[in-house]
Design a protein around this motif. Structure first.
Motif, short mmCIF file in Angstrom:
data_model
loop_
_atom_site.label_atom_id
_atom_site.label_comp_id
_atom_site.label_asym_id
_atom_site.label_seq_id
_atom_site.Cartn_x
_atom_site.Cartn_y
_atom_site.Cartn_z
N LEU A 1 14.35 -8.62 -1.11
CA LEU A 1 15.53 -8.09 -0.41
C LEU A 1 16.06 -9.13 0.58
O LEU A 1 15.29 -9.74 1.32
N GLU B 1 9.68 -5.48 -5.51
CA GLU B 1 8.68 -6.29 -4.82
C GLU B 1 9.10 -7.76 -4.83
O GLU B 1 9.48 -8.30 -5.86
N ALA B 2 8.97 -8.41 -3.66
CA ALA B 2 9.41 -9.80 -3.53
C ALA B 2 8.57 -10.77 -4.37
O ALA B 2 9.11 -11.72 -4.94
N ARG C 1 -8.34 -5.79 0.12
CA ARG C 1 -6.92 -5.45 0.12
C ARG C 1 -6.30 -5.51 -1.27
O ARG C 1 -5.59 -4.62 -1.69
N ILE D 1 0.82 -1.21 0.00
CA ILE D 1 0.00 0.00 0.00
C ILE D 1 0.86 1.26 0.00
O ILE D 1 0.64 2.19 -0.78
N SER D 2 1.90 1.29 0.85
CA SER D 2 2.64 2.55 0.95
C SER D 2 3.69 2.73 -0.15
O SER D 2 3.98 3.87 -0.53
N ASP E 1 3.93 -0.39 7.99
CA ASP E 1 3.99 -1.55 8.88
C ASP E 1 5.43 -1.95 9.22
O ASP E 1 5.68 -2.49 10.29
N GLY F 1 -3.95 0.47 10.07
CA GLY F 1 -2.62 0.13 9.51
C GLY F 1 -2.38 0.79 8.16
O GLY F 1 -1.35 1.44 7.93
N ALA F 2 -3.33 0.62 7.24
CA ALA F 2 -3.15 1.16 5.89
C ALA F 2 -3.17 2.69 5.92
O ALA F 2 -2.36 3.35 5.27
N TYR G 1 -5.05 -16.21 9.89
CA TYR G 1 -3.69 -15.74 10.20
C TYR G 1 -3.64 -15.28 11.66
O TYR G 1 -4.65 -14.86 12.23
N GLY H 1 -10.10 -1.73 6.54
CA GLY H 1 -10.77 -0.44 6.68
C GLY H 1 -9.80 0.66 6.29
O GLY H 1 -8.60 0.57 6.56
C1 LIG Z 1 -5.29 -9.72 7.21
C2 LIG Z 1 -5.01 -8.30 7.45
C3 LIG Z 1 -6.07 -7.45 7.73
C4 LIG Z 1 -5.83 -6.13 7.89
N1 LIG Z 1 -6.86 -5.29 8.19
C5 LIG Z 1 -6.64 -3.98 8.23
C6 LIG Z 1 -7.68 -3.04 8.43
O1 LIG Z 1 -8.83 -3.40 8.64
N2 LIG Z 1 -7.40 -1.73 8.34
C7 LIG Z 1 -6.12 -1.29 8.11
O2 LIG Z 1 -5.92 -0.08 8.00
N3 LIG Z 1 -5.11 -2.14 8.00
C8 LIG Z 1 -5.34 -3.46 8.03
N4 LIG Z 1 -4.31 -4.33 7.86
C9 LIG Z 1 -2.99 -3.83 7.75
C10 LIG Z 1 -2.71 -3.26 6.40
O3 LIG Z 1 -2.89 -4.18 5.36
C11 LIG Z 1 -1.29 -2.80 6.48
O4 LIG Z 1 -1.18 -1.97 7.61
C12 LIG Z 1 -0.90 -2.02 5.27
O5 LIG Z 1 -1.01 -2.83 4.12
C13 LIG Z 1 0.50 -1.52 5.49
O6 LIG Z 1 1.01 -1.05 4.30
P1 LIG Z 1 2.55 -1.25 3.99
O7 LIG Z 1 2.75 -0.60 2.69
O8 LIG Z 1 3.34 -0.83 5.16
O9 LIG Z 1 2.77 -2.82 3.86
P2 LIG Z 1 2.06 -3.87 2.92
O10 LIG Z 1 0.87 -3.31 2.27
O11 LIG Z 1 1.92 -5.11 3.73
O12 LIG Z 1 3.13 -4.12 1.78
C14 LIG Z 1 4.37 -4.76 1.98
C15 LIG Z 1 4.89 -5.25 0.63
O13 LIG Z 1 6.27 -5.60 0.77
C16 LIG Z 1 6.52 -6.81 0.10
N5 LIG Z 1 7.69 -7.44 0.69
C17 LIG Z 1 7.76 -8.11 1.87
N6 LIG Z 1 9.02 -8.56 2.09
C18 LIG Z 1 9.76 -8.13 1.03
C19 LIG Z 1 11.14 -8.28 0.68
N7 LIG Z 1 12.01 -8.96 1.46
N8 LIG Z 1 11.59 -7.72 -0.47
C20 LIG Z 1 10.74 -7.03 -1.29
N9 LIG Z 1 9.40 -6.88 -1.00
C21 LIG Z 1 8.93 -7.42 0.14
C22 LIG Z 1 5.23 -7.58 0.31
O14 LIG Z 1 5.08 -8.64 -0.63
C23 LIG Z 1 4.17 -6.50 0.15
O15 LIG Z 1 3.77 -6.34 -1.19
C24 LIG Z 1 -4.52 -5.66 7.76
C25 LIG Z 1 -3.44 -6.52 7.49
C26 LIG Z 1 -3.68 -7.84 7.35
C27 LIG Z 1 -2.53 -8.79 7.08
#
Ligand SMILES: Cc1cc2nc3c(=O)[nH]c(=O)nc-3n(C[C@H](O)[C@H](O)[C@H](O)COP(=O)(O)OP(=O)(O)OC[C@H]3O[C@@H](n4cnc5c(N)ncnc54)[C@H](O)[C@@H]3O)c2cc1C
Length: 398
Positions: free
Chosen positions: A129, A33-34, A105, A13-14, A293, A305-306, A272, A47
């Motif tokens: 990574l 992206e992995a 998602r 997302i971010s 995250d 989180g998102a 999970y 949400g």
């Molecule tokens: C089941 C579930 C339900 C959720 N419900 C909610 C909710 O209701 N409301 C809310 O706001 N948030 C919720 N969240 C959390 C939300 O999805 C995350 O907070 C949000 O996606 C964070 O964004 P991000 O960009 O930090 O990480 P993410 O969106 O998780 O993205 C991380 C990315 O990094 C990639 N990656 C991982 N490791 C590596 C690596 N070694 N090398 C390269 N790429 C890599 C992954 O494949 C992924 O694409 C939920 C999360 C889960 C798992």
């Protein structure tokens, strides 16, 4: 700062949103992206509230992501189906300029990624990574396919299990299991229609269950199960659908209709463990900074989180735009974000605690107190939703 080259780890997302902001300030950013290819059917739903939606609005009309959604209004019930409160979002549009919704998602990921691609952002899949090195001139990422790439700085947008975090802080505390498992999915059900226009949350006799009817008539649901012992790796992925259904049906056997029917009609159930990460002292080291995250994963109980990850993206981009060097930008970014983020993580933990399975005695008091708790929590969300960072406003070093 003037033109810099950034490597963004993670296309969740971010990552793409940060890349878009960096492009706006004249930086070059490539996303790694992995996953070998995008998987837009993975995950359940989440949400996203005005504070996050207002960041997305910088790059896309919200209608583009509102093709499939369920309402953000929440209604709460106890195990006897007695209404114990609601969080109504009717005035959010007026107050904050956007209204909380639940989105798939995968769909959200897809739309954000598309906007990044349309804006010329390069995304490389199959780049996991493994480690990072840095000098006083550059930082280098090494991937599991044996390749590497260098740039001025690296941002870890790689989520709760962040490899970037492990690379720069190998001794950081491990993820904390919150004592809850979550299950969820999408289904279709006759005779359940949008009677409530809300996500209906039930503090059931032995587990928590929530469902809502989407704008396309599907039922979106999730449940939380209290389980003290953290599941072993692969323990959950090995569970068959039939096993999961019977576990859920047993837990919710005395809870109100249509919970059992929703479980029975499921064709696929995600399961999970729910984690957050203990607070990190630092979110950055040298030329590497964590975001979303990766820096501060929160349990999903207040749906932030998102939205927090999106807030981070705009704030970090502004710090990089307005401050003279990376060190000042990263330090200021953390100072501007840490207090708010930690307060929200604590709130989410508190709400999670209300979902753990009580005995009969505890249940009596829980049901007595929940209406006050819900009312109190609803009132307290204003400071979360009203957060807005204006892109035009300058940031000064802290
Ligand atoms: C089941 C579930 C339900 C959720 N419900 C909610 C909710 O209701 N409301 C809310 O706001 N948030 C919720 N969240 C959390 C939300 O999805 C995350 O907070 C949000 O996606 C964070 O964004 P991000 O960009 O930090 O990480 P993410 O969106 O998780 O993205 C991380 C990315 O990094 C990639 N990656 C991982 N490791 C590596 C690596 N070694 N090398 C390269 N790429 C890599 C992954 O494949 C992924 O694409 C939920 C999360 C889960 C798992």
């Amino acid at each position: 700062m003037t033109h810099q080259k950034a490597l963004i780890i993670g296309c969740g997302i971010s990552g793409p949103v940060l890349a878009l902001f960096l492009k706006k300030i004249g930086f070059e950013a490539i996303i790694y992206e992995a996953k070998s290819a995008h998987r837009d059917d993975a995950g359940a739903f989440l949400g996203i509230s005005p504070n996050g939606l207002n960041v997305l609005k910088e790059f896309m009309p919200l209608d583009d992501i509102l093709t499939e959604f369920t309402p953000g209004k929440m209604t709460f019930y106890n195990a006897k189906n007695k209404s114990i409160g609601e969080i109504d979002n009717a005035n959010q549009q007026e107050l904050y300029g956007a209204e909380t919704v639940q989105l798939k998602r995968g769909l959200l990921n897809q739309k954000i990624r598309q906007v990044a691609i349309e804006n010329g952002i390069q995304i490389e899949f199959g780049k996991k990574l493994t480690y990072i090195t840095q000098t006083d001139k550059a930082a280098t990422v090494f991937f599991d396919d044996g390749t590497s790439v260098s740039a001025d700085f690296i941002i870890g947008c790689d989520g709760i299990h962040s490899a970037t975090r492990n690379a720069i802080f190998p001794n950081a505390p491990a993820l904390a299991y919150t004592g809850l498992l979550s299950t969820g999915g999408f289904t279709k059900l006759e005779n359940v229609n949008d009677l409530y226009g809300s996500i209906r949350m039930t503090f059931g006799e032995r587990a928590f269950f929530a469902y809502a009817v989407s704008n396309t008539g599907d039922v979106w649901w999730f449940n939380n199960i209290s389980q003290e012992k953290e599941p072993e790796r692969n323990e959950l992925s090995g569970l068959e659908l039939a096993q999961l259904k019977s576990k859920l049906l047993a837990l919710h056997q005395n809870d109100p209709a249509p919970i059992a029917d929703i479980i029975k009609s499921a064709h696929k159930i995600e399961i999970y463990p729910v984690y957050d990460i203990p607070f990190l002292k630092k979110w950055h080291k040298g030329r590497v900074c964590l975001l979303g995250d990766a820096a501060h994963a929160t349990a999903p109980h207040i749906g932030q989180g998102a939205s927090l990850a999106l807030e981070d993206a705009i704030v970090l981009a502004k710090c990089l735009r307005d401050l003279p060097d990376l060190s000042t930008a990263f330090t200021t970014f953390q100072s501007l974000r840490q207090e708010r983020v930690q307060k929200i993580v604590r709130e989410a933990r508190k709400v999670g605690d209300t979902k753990t399975a009580p005995n009969k005695f505890q249940q009596f008091f829980r049901d007595l107190l929940l209406p006050f708790f819900v009312k109190f929590e609803a009132k307290k969300m204003d400071w979360v939703y009203s957060y807005k960072t204006s892109w035009g406003e300058r940031i000064d070093a802290i």
